[in-house]
Design a protein around this motif. Structure first.
Motif, mmCIF file in Angstrom:
data_model
loop_
_atom_site.group_PDB
_atom_site.id
_atom_site.type_symbol
_atom_site.label_atom_id
_atom_site.label_comp_id
_atom_site.label_asym_id
_atom_site.label_seq_id
_atom_site.Cartn_x
_atom_site.Cartn_y
_atom_site.Cartn_z
ATOM 1 N N ARG A 189 1.341 6.761 -6.670
ATOM 2 C CA ARG A 189 0.075 7.667 -7.014
ATOM 3 C C ARG A 189 0.755 9.196 -6.825
ATOM 4 O O ARG A 189 -0.037 10.153 -7.353
ATOM 5 N N GLU A 190 1.625 9.380 -6.003
ATOM 6 C CA GLU A 190 1.811 10.794 -5.613
ATOM 7 C C GLU A 190 3.238 11.090 -6.323
ATOM 8 O O GLU A 190 3.797 12.301 -5.961
ATOM 9 N N HIS B 241 4.275 7.859 3.960
ATOM 10 C CA HIS B 241 3.707 6.884 3.109
ATOM 11 C C HIS B 241 3.397 5.685 3.978
ATOM 12 O O HIS B 241 2.353 5.073 3.750
ATOM 13 N N GLN C 164 0.823 6.512 6.648
ATOM 14 C CA GLN C 164 -0.747 6.391 5.766
ATOM 15 C C GLN C 164 -1.096 5.225 5.499
ATOM 16 O O GLN C 164 -2.346 4.889 5.442
ATOM 17 N N ILE D 200 0.818 4.453 -2.829
ATOM 18 C CA ILE D 200 0.914 5.585 -2.441
ATOM 19 C C ILE D 200 1.859 6.594 -2.930
ATOM 20 O O ILE D 200 1.804 7.524 -3.477
ATOM 21 N N ARG E 93 0.710 -1.169 0.177
ATOM 22 C CA ARG E 93 -0.270 -0.128 0.160
ATOM 23 C C ARG E 93 0.828 1.297 0.049
ATOM 24 O O ARG E 93 0.636 2.280 -0.575
ATOM 25 N N GLU F 28 -4.679 3.181 6.477
ATOM 26 C CA GLU F 28 -5.545 2.622 5.568
ATOM 27 C C GLU F 28 -5.824 1.133 5.738
ATOM 28 O O GLU F 28 -7.124 0.797 5.668
#
Length: 67
Positions: free
Chosen positions: A17-18, A28, A31, A14, A10, A35
């Protein structure tokens, strides 16, 4: 898959994606932990599918002793 591997994947998602920023690994990771934990909490609260076996033969008119 164990919890740590799920978090690792995950965090990587992230990061991608960023825009793959440098120096934000801990952010990350944190986060991702939040999640994954949130998903676990939601799964515990989600409704459980009814057991199809429940109710079979539960008609009192049919299952009356001596009837």
């Amino acid at each position: 898959m164990d919890r740590e591997e799920r978090i690792r994947q995950r965090a990587h998602e992230i990061w991608e994606r960023e825009g793959r920023p440098e120096g934000r690994q801990q952010e990350h990771w944190d986060q991702a932990v939040q999640e994954i934990e949130s998903e676990g909490s939601e799964a515990e609260r989600s409704p459980v599918a009814p057991d199809p076996a429940v109710g079979i033969g539960s008609d009192p008119a049919v299952n009356r002793p001596g009837g």
